[in-house]
Design an enzyme around this catalytic site. Sequence first.
Site, PDB file in Angstrom:
ATOM      1  CG  ASP A 254      -1.791   1.135   1.439  1.00 23.24           C
ATOM      2  OD1 ASP A 254      -1.305   2.275   1.288  1.00 23.24           O
ATOM      3  OD2 ASP A 254      -2.979   0.954   1.770  1.00 23.24           O
ATOM      4  CG  ASP A 289      -1.762   4.952   5.563  1.00 23.66           C
ATOM      5  OD1 ASP A 289      -2.028   5.162   4.368  1.00 23.66           O
ATOM      6  OD2 ASP A 289      -2.106   3.924   6.170  1.00 23.66           O
TER       7      ASP A 289
HETATM    8  C1  RNT Z   1      -4.859   0.144   6.575  1.00 25.98           C
HETATM    9  C2  RNT Z   1      -4.745  -0.650   5.318  1.00 25.98           C
HETATM   10  C3  RNT Z   1      -5.973  -1.436   4.946  1.00 25.98           C
HETATM   11  C4  RNT Z   1      -7.262  -0.683   5.154  1.00 25.98           C
HETATM   12  C5  RNT Z   1      -8.489  -1.400   4.636  1.00 25.98           C
HETATM   13  C6  RNT Z   1      -9.758  -0.744   5.092  1.00 25.98           C
HETATM   14  O1  RNT Z   1      -3.806   0.993   6.764  1.00 25.98           O
HETATM   15  O2  RNT Z   1      -4.372   0.194   4.267  1.00 25.98           O
HETATM   16  O3  RNT Z   1      -5.847  -1.883   3.643  1.00 25.98           O
HETATM   17  O4  RNT Z   1      -7.218   0.591   4.583  1.00 25.98           O
HETATM   18  O5  RNT Z   1      -8.433  -2.722   4.998  1.00 25.98           O
HETATM   19 ZN    ZN Z   2      -4.356  -0.697   2.314  1.00 23.66          ZN
END
Ligand code: RNT
Ligand code: ZN
Length: 413
Positions: A254, A289
């Site tokens: 992510d 984030d």
């Molecule tokens: C959290 C992660 C995760 C969530 C979702 C809702 O930091 O990015 O992916 O955003 O599961």
């Molecule tokens: Zn995520």
Amino acid sequence: MDRYASAKEIYKKIGVDPETAMKRLSDVAVSMHCWQGDDVRGFENKELSGGIQTTGNYPGRARNPQELMADIDKALSLIPGRKRINLHANYAIFAPGEFADRDALEPRHFEPWVAYAKERGLALDFNPTYFSHPFAADNLTLSSPNEEIRNFWIRHGIACLKIASYFAKETGSYCLVNFWIPDGYKDTPADRLGPRQRFADSMDKILNSDYDKKNVKISIESKVFGIGLESYTVGSAEFGLQYALSRGVMSLMDNGHYHPTEKVSDKISSMLLFNQEIALHLTRGVRWDSDHVIRLDDETREICKDIVACDALERVLIATDYFDASINRVAAWVIGMRNVQKALLEALLLPLPALKQLQDSGDFTQLLAYTESLKNMPFGDIWDEYCKRQNVPGDLEWFSVVRDYEQNVLLKR
Ligand code: RNT
Ligand code: ZN
């Protein structure tokens, strides 16, 4: 000559065929997260926890499955390209008076979602929900030192793999199940190893359960820190990468989950050298984030450029992950998803062989000059053509559709 015909000629001069680019883009599926529509609340009516946060109180949030599905429909009608829907376990739909806790969720609690997906020819991805629950109140789930709590969450993971197997069977597509846990500590822990050993052990128990090993893909998403969990994250980058590689599951990156000068765009090629497939959550962090809506910014474009440069459109599973409650939520979906599609199209329209050739011959001056000049290519005309062929409104047209929907539907909630 119309704008597309003229733009096509210009691209031909640099050795790029927009027809091929558009064709390749139309085969790429992007998985749209369901949780932008209701600020990650889900249908259990619980406060959001897990060190993630939505801010803002723009009117019109979806309050139930019908509203969320209608809003997703509206968004999908304005986004070109192939889409999948990414669900979270806390979006289970219960019959009136019924409730099943997370460890007792069953495929039937997702029947309406499967019907929704099938009617629209969409595939589904899935996420166990390790937050917004009394047993996650102290942000310790699969790594909890409390065996009872740990077992509850192991059962949740196993239940989710069964549900994912059902999704895959019903939709005829694979289902990606992404494991993200919030587990961590606000202050420096005395023991860093124990929680990670317990997390690995819990995950092993989940993976050893009975599920459709062929059509259910599994990823593990790492993170650097969360709100209230600043000093230690159990599922750190090193944990995630090595757990995934050693167990034959996928890593999910992510781009909000790294140190500020660390770029996911630079990680993709290394990951692809050692993994058949990887998964991404595309988002935009502002100072932390923060999960702002994806813009067509440098990093989004660079991530897409690298996927294309690695010739890995089939090996990178792309999903969106952001949640902004301060603006119209349908517009938020549309803006972010269209930007992902745009960044992919832009990447597919680059003369990559020529650029690689300049790099390999050491001509960095021309590489820089050419790269910058390419920013003036008539990209917008190809994008407009793509939207037209995909039967969705162009950039200056879609917003009025959302405004009407806001007036007629969202503001009446
Ligand atoms: C959290 C992660 C995760 C969530 C979702 C809702 O930091 O990015 O992916 O955003 O599961
Ligand atoms: Zn995520």
